[in-house]
Design a protein around this motif. Structure first.
Motif: not given
Lengths: 459, 293
Positions: A40-43, A66-68, A231-232, A262-263
């Motif tokens: 999945n692109l996001i996950l 929360l920043l995202i 990514w890091r 994810v939940n």
């Protein structure tokens, strides 16, 4: 014939769906969940499995996530605002008025953008504190700390450039004061300020410059660094919370990212969004009268996140208040993960029992001593008057800075004699300086009145 | 090793500066008995003299009538501790130190009355906030330097205070020349604006480094004048100056601190330096601290 058509039509829908989402949206088995995370692109920013303890909310408080969320809200509302806003001194303020009075949900969108931006500064600092106090910046995550601090600076830059865009009195004078801080950088301060302002003072060129920086340069840079940062995080693995005196956790209690992580993220994002929208509905972003370069408010204050620096300028020569001391602090922040460490305390809040007590003590000391020093400097200390034969850069710059540095070094040595570990001492000094800066910021925001004199806000 | 060197440098800074500050302040406080021991002072200061809040002695004077226009009048004995280009530092008999505004050095030096450090003098003048403006200074020998008219108008500003100034009604600015000459009219087109970085502020003068690398210097009065206007200038400040050239020297009409937008007027419409105190009975001066245009 009709049966054949039905089958053919069904396979087309299925084909389109599969071309977009290859894995089921709600995978059932563990194997599918692992594959869904990876494909999945996001996950895929998450690892397929995470340490169960790392999901503990009291460890991360969801601050990175929360920043995202806030960045996403900012991007969406920012794009919507672009349709209305015109970056010129003649039209910018009218855009704000139009947003508040003519555009459907315009005020809400502006409020969401404004409060998300300000919240990002606060949440960013809290995230940085969380990482610091759980020692999550220690190897192998040193460079991620550097990227985090860099992004914190960029978040502040994004807020600062956005501050001017409403082109009201608050914006104009806050930017005038804020950019004047840059002037104090030796050699390059003046040309950099001129480049940023597009001239000697805040004007039309400044608005265009800030607009470009705010909507393109800074967000793209943040996006680039944030991608690397996330990514890091995955590559270095999540730091895992530990109890005091507990050995580093072995990777045995791992669970799949879907649904466990994810939940939690999804629910947390929804709750935060609800709170943010609720706040934005009831609390308007400030908007004063249109910018008037001929009339400065008294006092003319910088944006709230720069008030600590403006307060420093009231007590130190500009070269020290605006450049040397903040520069030293920033250098310390960047160097922190590379300093010699004498214990592995990653994941342990405040490192140890002694570390916790030391943190509380230094937080209180940072607040108390700062208040005391501000009052002393305001009502008694007069270094330029006591040392009139010295240039003020020495009497009111180097001398008090040297005294503070010496006190900090001696304090660190004193803690060493009390058998505190190096990492605990770093934590103590950081805590002290952080709370001192927060106290200066609070004093600057609430306790400075006309002529930047000390006042009680409730009088 | 490096740490020890750093600690040494820091400690040296703190210890030497503390010692220097203590020595300076002890030296200042010891200056008070010097005056008190002078019989001349003891005879001339009546015990009934009113004492102001700041403990500077003063006595009744014709200037009292002008109180509220020029500031609070005072007459005091003091010992001179030093000079600069616009005034002198003194110690009153109470031990209090103060800076007394005298005006341009070339004016009061031209009166053939020699003032020297350590001289005991009687100062008549008036006080505004922390600024003290001398009307006259009388030496122990009875020689007197007169600096202002009875109305408080600086005699060195070129206007005796009895006649209204030129103002700017005809589109010209008026400048006071420093040295006892009459006011001069400066056409609007002769006024120039400079923007630059404050590179020095001392002895009642400011020096500004311009963008082309050159510098201009002009008289501003003491820093306390700026403080009384609620503005502090620091080296490195970006400032804008409006002024004109008179006999080759630059005179500033106002200076704007660009970081705050605060404008400080240095000359009133009559060309009189505002940093020399109000003192003009013909009308109140312009506000001296107004926002930049």
């Amino acid at each position: 014939m009709s049966e054949t058509q039905g089958e053919s039509s069904k396979s087309l829908v299925e084909q389109v769906k599969t071309s977009i989402q290859r894995m089921p949206l709600f995978p059932a088995g563990e194997r599918d969940r692992l594959r869904a995370t990876v494909s999945n692109l996001i996950l895929h920013i998450h690892p397929p499995k995470v340490e169960q303890r790392a999901l503990r909310f009291s460890y991360t408080f969801g601050l990175g996530g929360l920043l995202i969320v806030l960045a996403t809200v900012l991007a969406i509302t920012g794009v919507l605002l672009l349709f209305i806003y015109t970056p010129s001194p003649e039209a910018a303020y009218d855009s704000m008025i139009a947003l508040q009075t003519e555009i459907r949900f315009g005020n809400l969108i502006r409020n969401l953008h404004h409060w998300s931006g300000n919240a990002m500064v606060v949440v960013g600092v809290l995230h940085l504190l969380r990482v610091f106090f759980t020692s999550a910046y220690a190897p192998p995550r040193e460079f991620n700390w550097i990227m985090g601090v860099s992004m914190m600076l960029l978040i502040i830059a994004a807020n600062f450039t956005g501050y001017l865009l409403p082109w009201d009195q608050l914006a104009y004078w806050a930017i005038t004061v804020g950019t004047s801080l840059l002037n104090y950088i030796p050699l390059i301060g003046e040309p950099v300020t001129r480049l940023l302002l597009g001239g000697p003072e805040v004007g039309a060129a400044t608005l265009t410059n800030f607009y470009g920086l705010h909507i393109a340069v800074i967000p793209l840079t943040i996006f680039g660094i944030a991608s690397f940062h996330i990514w890091r995080v995955r590559k270095d693995t999540f730091s895992v919370p530990r109890n005091l005196n507990e050995d580093p956790v072995s990777r045995k209690d791992r669970v799949t990212t879907i649904p466990h992580l994810v939940n939690i993220e999804f629910v947390f994002a929804l709750v935060m969004l609800a709170l943010l929208i609720g706040w934005a509905v009831f609390v308007n972003a400030p908007l004063e009268e249109a910018a008037n370069p001929a009339h400065s408010p008294n006092p003319a204050k910088a944006a709230w996140y720069f008030m600590g620096f403006q307060e420093l300028l009231l007590h130190f020569h500009p070269v020290f208040g605006a450049i040397f001391i903040p520069g030293l602090g920033l250098a310390g922040l960047f160097a922190l993960p590379y300093l010699e460490r004498d214990q592995d305390v990653v994941g342990i809040w405040f490192q140890s029992t002694a570390g916790r007590l030391l943190t509380i003590f230094n937080a209180l000391a940072g607040i108390g001593v700062t208040i005391l020093l501000v009052l002393l400097d305001e009502y008694w200390l007069d270094l330029p008057g006591w040392l009139p034969f010295l240039p003020s850069s020495i009497s009111n710059g180097w001398v008090p800075t040297a005294a503070i540095l010496l006190a900090l070094i001696l304090y660190a040595d004193f803690l060493k004699t009390l058998k505190f570990k190096k990492t605990e001492i770093y934590q103590a000094i950081f805590t002290y300086l952080f709370f001192a800066f927060v106290t200066l910021t609070v004093i600057g925001i609430f306790f400075r009145g006309e002529g930047m004199a000390l006042v009680l806000p409730w009088n | 090793m490096v740490k020890k060197i750093i600690i040494g440098i820091l400690a040296l800074t703190v210890i030497t500066s503390t010692a220097a500050a203590v020595a300076y302040n002890v030296g200042k406080s010891q200056a008070a008995p010097l005056i008190a021991e002078e019989p001349y002072i003891a005879e001339d200061i009546p015990a009934s003299n009113p004492v102001r809040d700041n403990n500077i002695p003063h006595e009744a004077s014709p200037l009292v009538e002008a109180e509220g226009i020029m500031g609070e009048p005072f007459t005091a004995l003091a010992q001179i501790r030093g000079f600069d280009t616009t005034g002198m530092n003194v110690v009153f008999e109470t031990g209090e130190t103060a800076y007394i505004e005298l005006g341009p050095e070339e004016y009061w030096r031209s009166q053939s009355v020699e003032l020297r450090e350590t001289d005991i003098v009687t100062i008549e003048g008036y006080a505004n906030e922390e600024m003290y403006h001398a009307v006259s200074v009388t030496t122990a020998d009875g020689e007197q330097i007169v600096l202002r008219s009875e109305s408080g108008q600086p005699l060195w500003s070129g206007n005796d205070g009895q006649s209204p100034g030129g103002g700017s009604q005809d589109g010209t600015h008026t400048s006071g020349s420093q040295g006892g000459q009459n006011s001069i009219q400066i056409p609007a087109e002769d006024w120039v604006t400079y923007t630059g970085t404050l590179s020095a502020i001392a002895n009642g003068r400011m020096t500004i480094r311009l963008e082309d690398g050159t510098s201009i210097s002009f008289r501003t009065g003491q820093p306390r004048f700026f403080r009384s206007q609620g503005v502090e200038f620091s080296i490195g400040d970006q400032v804008e100056v409006v002024g004109f050239y008179n006999n080759g020297s630059f005179s500033a009409g106002d200076v704007v601190q660009l970081s705050t937008g605060i404008r400080v007027m240095l000359l009133d419409p009559n060309g009189r330096p505002l940093w020399a105190g109000p003192g003009n009975s013909t009308g109140s001066p312009l506000p001296t601290s107004i926002p930049a245009p």
